[in-house]
Design an enzyme around this catalytic site. Structure first.
Site, PDB file in Angstrom:
ATOM      1  N   LYS A 115       0.834  -1.199   0.000  1.00 20.07           N
ATOM      2  CA  LYS A 115       0.000   0.000   0.000  1.00 20.07           C
ATOM      3  C   LYS A 115       0.870   1.250   0.000  1.00 20.07           C
ATOM      4  CE  LYS A 115      -3.958  -1.820   2.603  1.00 20.07           C
ATOM      5  NZ  LYS A 115      -4.984  -1.562   1.588  1.00 20.07           N
ATOM      6  N   ARG A 166     -10.291 -11.576   1.650  1.00 16.64           N
ATOM      7  CA  ARG A 166     -11.102 -12.643   1.060  1.00 16.64           C
ATOM      8  C   ARG A 166     -10.352 -13.969   1.063  1.00 16.64           C
ATOM      9  NH1 ARG A 166     -11.583  -9.189  -4.352  1.00 16.64           N
ATOM     10  NH2 ARG A 166     -11.204  -7.557  -2.807  1.00 16.64           N
TER      11      ARG A 166
HETATM   12  N1  BES Z   1      -8.226  -3.796   4.369  1.00 20.08           N
HETATM   13  C1  BES Z   1      -8.343  -3.378   3.019  1.00 20.08           C
HETATM   14  C2  BES Z   1      -9.656  -2.631   2.750  1.00 20.08           C
HETATM   15  C3  BES Z   1      -9.696  -1.200   3.215  1.00 20.08           C
HETATM   16  C4  BES Z   1      -8.959  -0.228   2.592  1.00 20.08           C
HETATM   17  C5  BES Z   1     -10.546  -0.844   4.221  1.00 20.08           C
HETATM   18  C6  BES Z   1      -9.044   1.095   3.011  1.00 20.08           C
HETATM   19  C7  BES Z   1     -10.664   0.479   4.630  1.00 20.08           C
HETATM   20  C8  BES Z   1      -9.896   1.446   4.022  1.00 20.08           C
HETATM   21  C9  BES Z   1      -8.317  -4.583   2.101  1.00 20.08           C
HETATM   22  O1  BES Z   1      -7.504  -5.628   2.483  1.00 20.08           O
HETATM   23  C10 BES Z   1      -7.780  -4.108   0.781  1.00 20.08           C
HETATM   24  O2  BES Z   1      -6.634  -3.731   0.736  1.00 20.08           O
HETATM   25  N2  BES Z   1      -8.610  -4.114  -0.257  1.00 20.08           N
HETATM   26  C11 BES Z   1      -8.233  -3.652  -1.528  1.00 20.08           C
HETATM   27  C12 BES Z   1      -8.767  -4.621  -2.559  1.00 20.08           C
HETATM   28  C13 BES Z   1      -8.226  -4.413  -3.950  1.00 20.08           C
HETATM   29  C14 BES Z   1      -6.761  -4.770  -3.979  1.00 20.08           C
HETATM   30  C15 BES Z   1      -9.000  -5.265  -4.898  1.00 20.08           C
HETATM   31  C16 BES Z   1      -8.825  -2.266  -1.732  1.00 20.08           C
HETATM   32  O3  BES Z   1      -9.940  -2.020  -1.273  1.00 20.08           O
HETATM   33  O4  BES Z   1      -8.144  -1.423  -2.284  1.00 20.08           O
HETATM   34 MN    MN Z   2      -5.519  -5.410   1.789  1.00 21.44          MN
END
Ligand code: BES
Ligand code: MN
Ligand code: ZN
Length: 513
Positions: A293, A367
């Site tokens: 990230k 997931r």
């Molecule tokens: N934990 C995150 C989701 C999230 C991101 C919650 C920001 C609250 C704020 C999750 O694991 C994630 O990183 N999801 C990605 C999925 C994508 C790679 C398909 C996302 O939401 O960007």
């Molecule tokens: Mn994630």
């Protein structure tokens, strides 16, 4: 951090009760056009018109949340009276009452007293039963002053503690309704508040302390407190042995060993009754893994275990209230880290179900841990399964911080959860789950991709999970927007969706009694 606030109900069938009750503050309501509630009228009479006088003097309108504090009123034993405007009594719905209770709670912070009496009878109307009002008032008053002080050195200094200003710690509801249901309702509200506090404390605990073993220890601690609750921990090594390749693909990048945490509550007369099952995402920190990230706001990813924290909070409530049902809580706990052992984008893993997944993005890790946990729970023959997860940023874009996202393969269950959320103002909103979204997960080399492209991100994440939940009734709650707030006065973990889930189970427990 439990600042213990206690609640009780006292019968006030006699009109003189209101003026004769010794209290640091007695809270009464008035309505539009400065119309006093019956309780306020009794106090007004006993004090020779002091209440009406102040409303006149201040040109009070009676609009909701208008408040006046009377100190040392004459003819009345209470040290203070808090007069609270409640608007049009017929307009009082769950949302308006929540605002009202929070507003009066904020006023009570300004008094130096600990014992408060509330006269809520006047707020009961056709939509709002007295039991609902008692339960939610207790819940909201108990959650109002939540603070997370574990990491403040001052909070552990006893000398500084004793000089702190007093605030209400004891609430007594004065009511003319002589019913055994009200004390029960108050107990439910206080228990939900305590469950939320546990959920918030865990959510707010940073990733250096709150790792998978910490969550496992918290689960064991909970099980040790309650005789009907047992705990079993399956560690990463064992998960590998049983074939949970998706779970391990996430856990393997971290020095912290991943854990599948199982909690079984046996409250039903029939021990073999199928359990209501709740599966929480417990990513104790989500760096994104190799698909790392951006550093901006990455610290918020300590909250990526709020689904797991909600499961623990819920199980505490179920145990405290001794609900006559069976409930299973499952936590998929892992830390998503980049390292020499971490999963690479493009890796293909075999899930516990046997389905293969190409991991195109290691940041779509929730997931992956959940799909194996969802396969694992099949062995419990669950009555229903609800998973709770901070799953997608897309959900925050779609619904903001107000509604939890929901997807389900069984509409009656979805309807029950939506209704429960409406009832307790812990709202959820359903999104469509149709084959078009599942199609976005098509993969040329494996059975599934772990991402579904740029569009419909919350739904494709749900559609991924749906591939693993075909053998039972299931709903998915995406709490990415509702489990915590990044800024503002109420920054930090919110304790949602514990009220929604607790109310759902309390409703179910009544049905089987
Ligand atoms: N934990 C995150 C989701 C999230 C991101 C919650 C920001 C609250 C704020 C999750 O694991 C994630 O990183 N999801 C990605 C999925 C994508 C790679 C398909 C996302 O939401 O960007
Ligand atoms: Mn994630
Ligand atoms: Zn995540």
């Amino acid at each position: 951090m439990s600042d213990s606030i206690t609640f009780s109900v006292k019968n006030a069938a006699k009109n003189t009760t209101f003026s004769h009750t010794t209290s640091d503050c007695i809270v009464v309501f008035y309505f539009e056009k400065a119309k006093l509630s019956p309780e306020a009228r009794h106090l007004d009479a006993a004090s020779q018109g002091e209440l009406k006088k102040i409303l006149q003097l201040e040109s009070a309108t009676g609009k909701a949340e208008e408040c006046f504090l009377l100190r040392a009123p004459s003819g009345i034993k209470a040290h203070r009276i808090l007069l609270v405007g409640a608007g049009d009594p017929d307009q009082l719905d769950a949302r308006a009452l929540k605002k009202l209770i929070f507003a009066l709670g904020a006023q009570l912070k300004a008094i130096s007293g600990t014992h408060v009496h509330l006269c809520l009878d006047a707020l009961v109307n056709k939509q709002i039963p007295a039991t609902w009002l008692a339960q939610h008032s207790a819940q909201w008053l108990a959650t109002q002053n939540y603070e997370f002080k574990t990491y403040k050195s001052d909070a552990h200094d006893n000398r500084k503690k004793t000089t702190a200003r007093k605030h209400p710690t004891r609430y007594t509801f004065l009511t003319a309704k002589n019913s055994a249901e009200l004390p029960h309702a108050v107990r439910i509200g206080a228990s939900i508040a305590a469950g939320m506090r546990l959920t918030r404390d865990l959510g707010n605990t940073p990733g250096n302390d709150c790792h998978p073993s910490y969550l496992a220890a918290q689960a064991r601690k909970l099980a040790n407190r309650f005789p009907k609750l047992t705990c079993k921990i399956i560690d990463e090594k064992e998960m590998r042995t049983i074939g949970a390749g998706a779970f391990c693909a996430v856990a393997q990048g971290s020095k912290q060993s991943g854990k599948l945490i199982l909690l079984h509550y046996k409250g039903s007369q029939k021990r073999s009754d199928s359990p209501y099952t709740f599966v929480g995402k417990g990513i104790t920190f989500d760096t994104g893994g190799i698909s790392i990230k951006p550093s901006q706001s990455m610290e918020e990813m300590k909250y990526d275990m709020c689904g797991a924290a909600a499961v623990l909070g819920l199980l505490q409530i179920v145990n405290e209230l001794a609900l006559p049902i069976n409930v299973t809580g499952v936590i998929a706990a892992a830390e998503n880290m980049p390292s020499g052992e971490a999963t690479r984008p493009g890796d293909i893993v075999t899930t516990l179900s046997g389905k293969t997944v190409e991991i195109l993005n290691t940041d779509a890790e929730g997931r992956l841990v959940l799909c194996d946990a969802l396969t694992y729970v099949e062995r419990f023959h669950p009555k229903i399964v609800v998973d709770i997860a901070t799953l997608t940023g897309a959900c925050v874009v779609a619904l903001g911080h107000h509604h939890t996202g929901m997807l389900s393969n069984h509409q009656p269950l979805a309807d029950q959860l939506l209704a429960s959320g409406l009832q307790c103002t812990d709202w959820a909103w359903q999104l469509p789950l149709t084959e078009e979204y599942t199609k976005q997960l098509d993969n040329t080399v494996a059975d599934l991709s772990n991402i579904g492209g740029r569009t419909g991100g919350t739904i494709t994440a749900g559609a991924f999970l749906a591939e693993f939940t075909k053998n039972y009734k299931w709903a998915h709650l995406d709490i990415a927007g509702t489990a915590w707030l990044a800024s503002g006065a109420k920054q930090g973990a919110t304790g949602r969706p514990v009220p929604l889930l607790a109310n759902y189970l309390i409703g179910e427990a009544k049905l089987t009694r």
